[in-house]
Design a protein around this motif. Structure first.
Motif, PDB file in Angstrom:
ATOM      1  N   TYR A 241       0.745  -1.066   0.141  1.00 23.51           N
ATOM      2  CA  TYR A 241       0.148  -0.144   0.264  1.00 23.51           C
ATOM      3  C   TYR A 241       1.178   0.794  -0.212  1.00 23.51           C
ATOM      4  CZ  TYR A 241      -3.488  -3.540   2.274  1.00 23.51           C
ATOM      5  OH  TYR A 241      -3.848  -4.243   2.015  1.00 23.51           O
ATOM      6  N   ILE A 242       0.320   2.488  -0.482  1.00 25.53           N
ATOM      7  CA  ILE A 242       0.804   3.430  -0.819  1.00 25.53           C
ATOM      8  C   ILE A 242      -0.229   3.915   0.430  1.00 25.53           C
ATOM      9  CG2 ILE A 242       0.266   4.383  -2.263  1.00 25.53           C
ATOM     10  CD1 ILE A 242       3.141   5.491  -1.100  1.00 25.53           C
ATOM     11  N   SER A 243       0.411   5.172   1.361  1.00 24.07           N
ATOM     12  CA  SER A 243      -0.572   6.116   2.423  1.00 24.07           C
ATOM     13  C   SER A 243      -1.078   7.021   1.634  1.00 24.07           C
ATOM     14  CB  SER A 243      -0.022   5.943   3.991  1.00 24.07           C
ATOM     15  OG  SER A 243       0.683   7.456   4.090  1.00 24.07           O
ATOM     16  N   LEU A 244      -2.364   7.562   2.513  1.00 24.85           N
ATOM     17  CA  LEU A 244      -2.496   9.230   1.889  1.00 24.85           C
ATOM     18  C   LEU A 244      -3.018   9.685   3.032  1.00 24.85           C
ATOM     19  CD1 LEU A 244      -3.631   6.676  -0.506  1.00 24.85           C
ATOM     20  CD2 LEU A 244      -4.553   9.317  -1.844  1.00 24.85           C
ATOM     21  N   HIS A 245      -2.561  11.141   3.463  1.00 26.72           N
ATOM     22  CA  HIS A 245      -3.818  11.737   4.330  1.00 26.72           C
ATOM     23  C   HIS A 245      -3.996  12.693   4.511  1.00 26.72           C
ATOM     24  CE1 HIS A 245       0.175  10.219   7.874  1.00 26.72           C
ATOM     25  NE2 HIS A 245      -1.125   9.352   6.998  1.00 26.72           N
ATOM     26  N   GLN A 246      -5.207  13.487   4.904  1.00 32.23           N
ATOM     27  CA  GLN A 246      -5.351  14.528   3.902  1.00 32.23           C
ATOM     28  C   GLN A 246      -6.766  14.905   5.669  1.00 32.23           C
ATOM     29  OE1 GLN A 246      -5.669  16.622   1.315  1.00 32.23           O
ATOM     30  NE2 GLN A 246      -6.367  18.229   3.242  1.00 32.23           N
ATOM     31  N   TYR A 247      -6.475  16.570   6.087  1.00 34.91           N
ATOM     32  CA  TYR A 247      -7.495  16.987   6.972  1.00 34.91           C
ATOM     33  C   TYR A 247      -8.115  18.614   6.183  1.00 34.91           C
ATOM     34  CZ  TYR A 247      -5.361  13.594  10.347  1.00 34.91           C
ATOM     35  OH  TYR A 247      -4.330  12.893  10.761  1.00 34.91           O
ATOM     36  N   TYR A 248      -9.716  18.270   6.249  1.00 39.94           N
ATOM     37  CA  TYR A 248     -10.357  20.035   6.262  1.00 39.94           C
ATOM     38  C   TYR A 248     -10.633  20.505   7.285  1.00 39.94           C
ATOM     39  CZ  TYR A 248     -10.056  16.871   1.638  1.00 39.94           C
ATOM     40  OH  TYR A 248     -10.098  16.385   0.409  1.00 39.94           O
ATOM     41  N   GLY A 249     -10.549  21.599   6.935  1.00 35.73           N
ATOM     42  CA  GLY A 249     -11.245  22.401   8.365  1.00 35.73           C
ATOM     43  C   GLY A 249     -11.901  23.869   7.491  1.00 35.73           C
ATOM     44  N   ASN A 250     -13.013  24.708   8.261  1.00 37.05           N
ATOM     45  CA  ASN A 250     -13.285  25.817   8.068  1.00 37.05           C
ATOM     46  C   ASN A 250     -13.904  26.973   8.452  1.00 37.05           C
ATOM     47  OD1 ASN A 250     -15.976  27.147   5.960  1.00 37.05           O
ATOM     48  ND2 ASN A 250     -17.432  25.425   7.533  1.00 37.05           N
ATOM     49  N   ARG A 251     -12.374  27.445   8.437  1.00 35.82           N
ATOM     50  CA  ARG A 251     -12.185  28.548   9.048  1.00 35.82           C
ATOM     51  C   ARG A 251     -12.863  30.139   8.237  1.00 35.82           C
ATOM     52  NH1 ARG A 251      -8.349  28.498  12.482  1.00 35.82           N
ATOM     53  NH2 ARG A 251      -6.999  26.989  12.256  1.00 35.82           N
ATOM     54  N   ASP A 252     -13.137  29.643   7.318  1.00 37.67           N
ATOM     55  CA  ASP A 252     -13.739  31.029   6.329  1.00 37.67           C
ATOM     56  C   ASP A 252     -15.573  30.393   6.986  1.00 37.67           C
ATOM     57  OD1 ASP A 252     -11.809  31.974   5.526  1.00 37.67           O
ATOM     58  OD2 ASP A 252     -11.834  30.591   3.702  1.00 37.67           O
ATOM     59  N   LYS A 253     -16.091  29.910   7.140  1.00 35.74           N
ATOM     60  CA  LYS A 253     -17.895  29.171   7.541  1.00 35.74           C
ATOM     61  C   LYS A 253     -17.848  29.721   6.569  1.00 35.74           C
ATOM     62  CE  LYS A 253     -16.559  31.741  12.576  1.00 35.74           C
ATOM     63  NZ  LYS A 253     -16.452  30.422  13.166  1.00 35.74           N
ATOM     64  N   ASP A 254     -17.896  29.156   5.552  1.00 36.32           N
ATOM     65  CA  ASP A 254     -18.176  28.961   4.401  1.00 36.32           C
ATOM     66  C   ASP A 254     -18.831  27.307   3.894  1.00 36.32           C
ATOM     67  OD1 ASP A 254     -18.989  28.960   1.770  1.00 36.32           O
ATOM     68  OD2 ASP A 254     -17.619  30.099   0.866  1.00 36.32           O
ATOM     69  N   THR A 255     -19.974  26.793   4.237  1.00 36.95           N
ATOM     70  CA  THR A 255     -20.531  25.734   5.017  1.00 36.95           C
ATOM     71  C   THR A 255     -20.663  25.033   3.342  1.00 36.95           C
ATOM     72  OG1 THR A 255     -21.807  26.473   6.538  1.00 36.95           O
ATOM     73  CG2 THR A 255     -22.032  23.787   5.849  1.00 36.95           C
ATOM     74  N   ALA A 256     -20.967  25.137   2.642  1.00 37.28           N
ATOM     75  CA  ALA A 256     -20.915  25.575   0.972  1.00 37.28           C
ATOM     76  C   ALA A 256     -19.755  24.431   0.562  1.00 37.28           C
ATOM     77  CB  ALA A 256     -21.766  26.293   0.052  1.00 37.28           C
ATOM     78  N   ALA A 328     -19.781  16.556  10.501  1.00 36.55           N
ATOM     79  CA  ALA A 328     -20.915  15.242  10.516  1.00 36.55           C
ATOM     80  C   ALA A 328     -21.150  14.884   9.616  1.00 36.55           C
ATOM     81  CB  ALA A 328     -21.324  15.201  11.412  1.00 36.55           C
ATOM     82  N   LEU A 329     -21.045  16.251   8.380  1.00 34.99           N
ATOM     83  CA  LEU A 329     -21.768  15.769   6.809  1.00 34.99           C
ATOM     84  C   LEU A 329     -20.803  15.276   6.512  1.00 34.99           C
ATOM     85  CD1 LEU A 329     -24.620  18.939   6.476  1.00 34.99           C
ATOM     86  CD2 LEU A 329     -24.892  16.492   7.113  1.00 34.99           C
ATOM     87  N   LEU A 330     -19.563  16.627   6.609  1.00 27.64           N
ATOM     88  CA  LEU A 330     -18.387  16.140   5.816  1.00 27.64           C
ATOM     89  C   LEU A 330     -18.023  14.934   5.754  1.00 27.64           C
ATOM     90  CD1 LEU A 330     -16.537  17.082   3.535  1.00 27.64           C
ATOM     91  CD2 LEU A 330     -15.104  18.021   5.310  1.00 27.64           C
ATOM     92  N   VAL A 331     -17.670  14.488   7.021  1.00 27.94           N
ATOM     93  CA  VAL A 331     -17.359  13.226   7.570  1.00 27.94           C
ATOM     94  C   VAL A 331     -18.082  12.334   6.509  1.00 27.94           C
ATOM     95  CG1 VAL A 331     -16.942  11.511   9.485  1.00 27.94           C
ATOM     96  CG2 VAL A 331     -16.018  13.890   9.564  1.00 27.94           C
ATOM     97  N   GLY A 332     -18.910  12.382   6.398  1.00 29.56           N
ATOM     98  CA  GLY A 332     -20.373  10.473   5.735  1.00 29.56           C
ATOM     99  C   GLY A 332     -19.170  11.288   4.705  1.00 29.56           C
ATOM    100  N   GLY A 333     -19.392  12.201   3.425  1.00 32.21           N
ATOM    101  CA  GLY A 333     -18.839  12.085   2.412  1.00 32.21           C
ATOM    102  C   GLY A 333     -18.272  12.290   2.002  1.00 32.21           C
ATOM    103  N   ASP A 458     -30.536  22.625  12.842  1.00 34.10           N
ATOM    104  CA  ASP A 458     -31.189  23.625  11.799  1.00 34.10           C
ATOM    105  C   ASP A 458     -29.974  24.567  12.379  1.00 34.10           C
ATOM    106  OD1 ASP A 458     -33.946  22.979  10.928  1.00 34.10           O
ATOM    107  OD2 ASP A 458     -34.897  23.054  13.218  1.00 34.10           O
ATOM    108  N   ASP A 459     -29.314  23.605  12.972  1.00 34.38           N
ATOM    109  CA  ASP A 459     -27.629  25.436  13.555  1.00 34.38           C
ATOM    110  C   ASP A 459     -26.509  24.122  12.496  1.00 34.38           C
ATOM    111  OD1 ASP A 459     -25.842  26.507  14.302  1.00 34.38           O
ATOM    112  OD2 ASP A 459     -26.583  26.517  16.791  1.00 34.38           O
ATOM    113  N   VAL A 460     -25.741  24.235  11.650  1.00 30.71           N
ATOM    114  CA  VAL A 460     -24.681  23.377  11.396  1.00 30.71           C
ATOM    115  C   VAL A 460     -23.194  24.070  12.844  1.00 30.71           C
ATOM    116  CG1 VAL A 460     -25.037  24.422   9.010  1.00 30.71           C
ATOM    117  CG2 VAL A 460     -23.679  26.366  10.207  1.00 30.71           C
ATOM    118  N   ASN A 461     -23.619  25.137  13.300  1.00 30.20           N
ATOM    119  CA  ASN A 461     -22.398  24.919  14.584  1.00 30.20           C
ATOM    120  C   ASN A 461     -23.131  24.540  16.085  1.00 30.20           C
ATOM    121  OD1 ASN A 461     -20.101  26.564  13.008  1.00 30.20           O
ATOM    122  ND2 ASN A 461     -22.063  28.279  13.358  1.00 30.20           N
ATOM    123  N   ALA A 462     -23.991  23.373  15.479  1.00 31.80           N
ATOM    124  CA  ALA A 462     -24.830  22.040  16.899  1.00 31.80           C
ATOM    125  C   ALA A 462     -23.684  21.560  17.018  1.00 31.80           C
ATOM    126  CB  ALA A 462     -25.670  22.784  16.990  1.00 31.80           C
TER     127      ALA A 462
END
Length: 503
Positions: A241-256, A328-333, A458-462
């Motif tokens: 195997y070859i490994s891959l690493h990736q993390y994502y963030g939303n510092r700009d508070k842009d959900t879409a 949680a939504l992005l983790v599902g995606g 209803d609250d994306v920050n809940a």
């Protein structure tokens, strides 16, 4: 008033991407922060067993149904002497951990973690130190862990109370070796040569093991993808195997835009597959290198707080992201994206498992609770076993700050032939509108809807906390139904959906 958009999906049991390797539902425990000490291990806790392992944490790990856990790092492994963590605990040395500027007590080590893994119903994905160490330490480590007996290192294991070998199957050849932050950082040529020679002797000790070579630390590294090509040119016939690493963030508070990161993840996977297959062609090899996505998650909430950690303390809170609903939504995606590549992504490790950027949180001496990201992971791990199908999807799209033509519907399905079960995983990324899904499953004659699980808030920050652990939880509130082989369901805006069908 909420508008309704429409999406269509066609599923056929013969249109398979590949069998899902259960190890894509793996996780990761590093000697970092409170992942080990105060996470899985807390002697004196009211719910600790005789060995100091927290039973409440084990119960939550069992809910996630994690089949493999990477250990002991991570950056930590590049300065780790595995011998420090075996033998009588009172004789184990305390060391400075230069990766995270803390003190490592070594009260949990290889054998202890193997004991915990059995309690948690999981296998161990072990890592060797290719930062400060190399071939000799690695071959001795495999002998200690996997050789049956009659040699110095295997008999030392027996003297430590472990008569039977651990038989660890998967081993990582170091960690993120192209990162300047890494102890023993190397060029691709330096690492490729060392990884090749280390892999050879590890497999000479135990030919049954599988080995993971380090890919670059992320697609944003200047070394990507030449690193992968060079490393694989050296190691191709000796690793799996070859490994891959990736993390994502939303510092700009842009959900879409945040939820659109699944497009970047998909492109990343495709590029590594292409690079591996290029080396296969170049070396005229008959084997195929698969992917181990052994670090992935959302990670950005805790970055600033960690700068306040006191240096040389023991197990301070580090990287303790408090996850919200949109995470949680992005983790599902991301999980859906892995399933779309089930033919090549064979191992994946949610980083990490407890307290450190984790689905499970604890308080020292107190409780344990499920973060928001716990739920999509639990759903896919438990219901995503079988064959990943290749769906035909028609969906509305949108444009965000960094992406164009982002599919509103992110979806896939897994067919469990043995159990006669079909599970649809669907994410509606639309900020405002319900998505009316019509899914043709006429090839699955006689199937009925078992349940339609929905995670929505209803609250994306809940968030979930120890005081309010059930603020964001799934419910069986979905309206999926099936008539004449057509499944229809309304997917509310910004929602994670699991539609389970069976005969």
């Amino acid at each position: 008033m909420t508008n309704v958009k429409k999406a269509k999906m066609i599923l056929d049991k013969d249109y398979k991407i590949g069998e899902v390797d259960k190890r894509i539902y793996g996780s990761f425990i590093e000697h970092l922060g409170r992942a080990v000490y105060g996470g899985i291990y807390e002697p004196g806790h009211p719910l600790a067993d005789k060995n100091g392992f927290r039973k409440d944490v084990i119960q939550l790990v069992n809910e996630l149904n994690v089949p493999i856990v990477r250990y002991p790092g991570g950056n930590f492994v590049s300065g780790y002497n595995w011998e420090d963590g075996v033998g009588p605990k009172e004789k184990r040395p305390r060391r400075t951990d230069l990766a995270w500027s803390t003190i490592e007590t070594n009260q949990v080590g290889t054998n202890d973690f193997a004991d915990w893994a059995k309690l948690a119903g999981t296998e161990v994905m072990m890592a060797v130190n290719l930062g400060t160490r190399g071939i000799d330490a690695a071959r001795n480590f495999v002998e200690y862990c996997n050789h049956p007996g009659g040699t110095y290192w295997s008999d030392l294991r027996k003297s430590h109370g472990y008569a039977e070998p651990h038989r660890f199957k998967v081993w990582c050849l170091g960690n993120e070796m192209d990162g300047p932050w890494q102890i023993g950082h190397k060029t691709a040529e330096e690492y490729g040569r060392l990884a090749c020679e280390t892999a050879k002797v590890m497999k000479w000790v135990d030919p049954s093991i599988e080995l993971v070579a380090c890919g670059s630390s992320g697609i944003g590294m200047p070394t990507f993808a030449q690193w992968e090509a060079t490393v694989l040119e050296h190691t191709y016939e000796h690793v799996d195997y070859i490994s891959l690493h990736q993390y994502y963030g939303n510092r700009d508070k842009d959900t879409a835009d945040f939820l659109a990161n699944t497009m970047a993840l998909d492109a990343f996977i495709k590029s590594v597959i292409a690079t591996a297959d290029y080396v296969k062609a170049k070396t005229r090899s008959k084997k195929t290198i698969n992917l181990s996505f052994d670090e992935w998650n959302v990670w950005y909430h805790s970055n600033d707080a960690d700068r306040k950690i006191e240096r040389w303390s023991i197990a301070p809170p580090q990287l303790e992201d408090v996850y919200n609903f949109e995470d949680a939504l992005l983790v599902g995606g991301m999980l859906i994206t892995f399933l779309k590549h089930a033919d090549r992504v064979k191992i994946a490790c949610l980083a990490q498992l407890v307290n450190v950027i984790a689905p499970i949180m604890t308080s020292n001496g107190g409780g344990a609770w499920r973060q928001t990201i716990f739920y999509p992971f639990m759903h896919v791990s438990n219901y995503g076993r079988g064959y990943a199908l290749n769906p035909i999807i028609s969906t509305p799209v949108y444009d965000s700050k960094n992406y164009t033509d982002v599919p509103v519907l992110e979806a896939t399905a897994v067919y469990n032939e043995e159990k006669d079960e079909l599970t649809i995983f669907a994410l509606n990324k639309d900020m405002n509108d319900t998505l009316s899904l019509e899914c043709d499953i006429r090839n699955f004659e006689g199937y009925r809807v078992v349940e339609h699980i929905v995670l929505h808030n209803d609250d994306v920050n809940a968030v979930n906390t120890e005081a309010n652990p059930f603020n964001v939880v799934p419910s069986n509130s979905g309206d999926a139904k099936i008539i004449n082989g057509i499944v229809t369901a309304n997917l509310s805006n910004l929602s994670w959906n699991v539609i389970r069908l069976a005969k």
